[in-house]
Enzyme design. Structure first.
Site, PDB file in Angstrom:
ATOM      1  N   VAL A  52       0.761  -1.273  -0.203  1.00 36.54           N
ATOM      2  CA  VAL A  52      -0.271  -0.237  -0.216  1.00 36.54           C
ATOM      3  C   VAL A  52       0.505   1.493  -0.242  1.00 36.54           C
ATOM      4  O   VAL A  52       0.054   2.454   0.125  1.00 36.54           O
ATOM      5  CB  VAL A  52      -1.032  -0.290   1.490  1.00 36.54           C
ATOM      6  CG1 VAL A  52      -1.516  -1.377   1.127  1.00 36.54           C
ATOM      7  CG2 VAL A  52      -0.314   0.201   2.298  1.00 36.54           C
ATOM      8  N   TYR A  53       2.104   1.353   0.073  1.00 41.44           N
ATOM      9  CA  TYR A  53       2.703   2.518   0.356  1.00 41.44           C
ATOM     10  C   TYR A  53       3.146   2.724  -1.589  1.00 41.44           C
ATOM     11  O   TYR A  53       3.048   2.537  -2.263  1.00 41.44           O
ATOM     12  CB  TYR A  53       4.217   2.031   0.469  1.00 41.44           C
ATOM     13  CG  TYR A  53       4.403   1.731   2.219  1.00 41.44           C
ATOM     14  CD1 TYR A  53       3.522   2.315   3.087  1.00 41.44           C
ATOM     15  CD2 TYR A  53       5.678   1.430   2.314  1.00 41.44           C
ATOM     16  CE1 TYR A  53       4.195   1.657   4.421  1.00 41.44           C
ATOM     17  CE2 TYR A  53       5.656   0.678   3.809  1.00 41.44           C
ATOM     18  CZ  TYR A  53       4.689   0.787   4.532  1.00 41.44           C
ATOM     19  OH  TYR A  53       5.212   0.484   5.220  1.00 41.44           O
ATOM     20  N   SER A  54       2.578   4.118  -1.669  1.00 43.58           N
ATOM     21  CA  SER A  54       2.163   4.831  -3.080  1.00 43.58           C
ATOM     22  C   SER A  54       1.175   3.967  -3.373  1.00 43.58           C
ATOM     23  O   SER A  54       1.444   3.505  -4.990  1.00 43.58           O
ATOM     24  CB  SER A  54       3.011   5.588  -3.010  1.00 43.58           C
ATOM     25  OG  SER A  54       3.854   5.970  -2.459  1.00 43.58           O
TER      26      SER A  54
END
Length: 341
Positions: A52-54
């Site tokens: 989910v990071y970026s």
């Protein structure tokens, strides 16, 4: 840089882990690449990311860097996470076998690798049976897609339940827990830290600088501005400016960190990081940086050994403010006894 084993496993990692939540958001690809390079040149071997990071961009940036630096990539212990929503469908989140299969394969593709050293469940899933999640992870280890697995943001009873469920079925056990832990957020010491020590899990603290609060860059009653997380968004999540600014404990801790830093001739950030690294069960402290300058200052904490007096001072001033029971003096007294008469 210093090194230790990853929890109860035999894999060796640096005691500072590079967190990459800023990649693709607060740091563009060129800056992100420079950050990884500086980290590796300092002896770092442990990279942490999440799908989910970026929305996957962080993994893609890391994948391209690894491909462009094959010799350095051989020494990297790579970890990513799955659990949160990566789509709008009913099964695009959670810890079900269906979602984890898709999430793991997607992470492998974005990272452009065929194996992830450590795969962490980003949060507990109350909907999916624990056995379903653990069996999938055991299968993933057997298939060679992951080397180990761990958790993030689990409560103490959830850690203990997972450890013993895996043991009961003869499945691969977890080796890590990634919780928020810093001088302003210490409540995990009541249940989570003991659960990790009991289960043999190494902790990988995230937000060890409390979202920048412990660097000393914020001033009481002065709303942050400029290029910082709170400067850009004062109401950002758990580290929001308003609630913490109102707490006397916040400023007492920040002042104490600053005094120790002045005494030691180092930055406040280095003191805060050194305190976390010295705590029981901690394997590697996750560093988050939006530029190389921030990272370089943080990396210097690896060589900082606070004195016993300095550690005690920081531990005392930052003690969690709890009621008398069950985590205050009365409750603690009931759970311990002396062996002398």
């Amino acid at each position: 840089m210093r090194y230790t084993t990853l929890g109860s496993s035999g894999t060796v990692v640096s005691t500072q882990c590079l967190g990459t939540m800023t990649f693709g958001a607060e740091a563009d690809e060129a800056t992100s690449g420079d950050i990884i390079t500086a980290y590796v040149e300092a002896g770092g071997t442990f990279l942490d990311t999440a799908d989910v990071y970026s929305t996957g961009v962080s993994e893609e940036i890391i994948g391209r860097w690894l491909k462009a630096h094959p010799d350095d990539a051989k020494n990297i212990v790579l970890t990513t996470k799955g659990r949160f929503a990566m789509g709008k469908g009913h099964n695009d989140q959670g810890l079900s076998r269906r979602h984890l299969r898709q999430a793991l394969d997607a992470s492998l593709s974005r990272l452009d690798v065929d194996h992830i050293d450590l795969y962490q469940m980003h949060a507990w899933d109350a909907v999916t049976p624990l056995e379903e999640t653990l069996r999938f992870l055991d299968d993933a280890v057997s298939a060679g897609k992951i080397g180990y697995y761990g958790f993030s943001n689990y409560l103490g009873y959830q850690v203990t339940k997972a450890v013993h469920t895996a043991r009961e079925h003869g499945w691969t056990p977890p080796v890590t827990l990634q919780p928020q832990y810093n001088l302003l957020v210490r409540d995990i010491e009541h249940e989570v830290v003991p659960a990790c020590l009991d289960g043999g899990l190494g902790m990988l603290p995230w937000s060890p600088l409390a979202g920048g609060w412990l660097t000393g860059k914020y001033q009481r009653d002065t709303t942050p501005t400029g290029e910082s997380r709170l400067g850009e968004d004062p109401e950002r999540g758990m580290e929001a400016w308003g609630p913490r600014n109102k707490q006397e404990r916040t400023w007492a801790v920040i002042d104490a960190v600053g005094e120790v830093a002045k005494e030691a001739g180092v930055s406040s950030a280095q003191v805060a990081l050194a305190w976390v690294a010295a705590q029981p069960a901690v394997t590697s402290v996750i560093l988050g940086a939006r530029n190389v300058t921030q990272l370089t200052d943080n990396l210097a904490a690896a060589d900082l050994d606070l004195t016993a007096e300095q550690l005690d001072e920081l531990t005392e001033v930052s003690a969690p403010q709890m009621d008398d029971y069950p985590y205050g003096p009365a409750g603690i007294g009931q759970r311990h006894r002396s062996v002398t008469v």
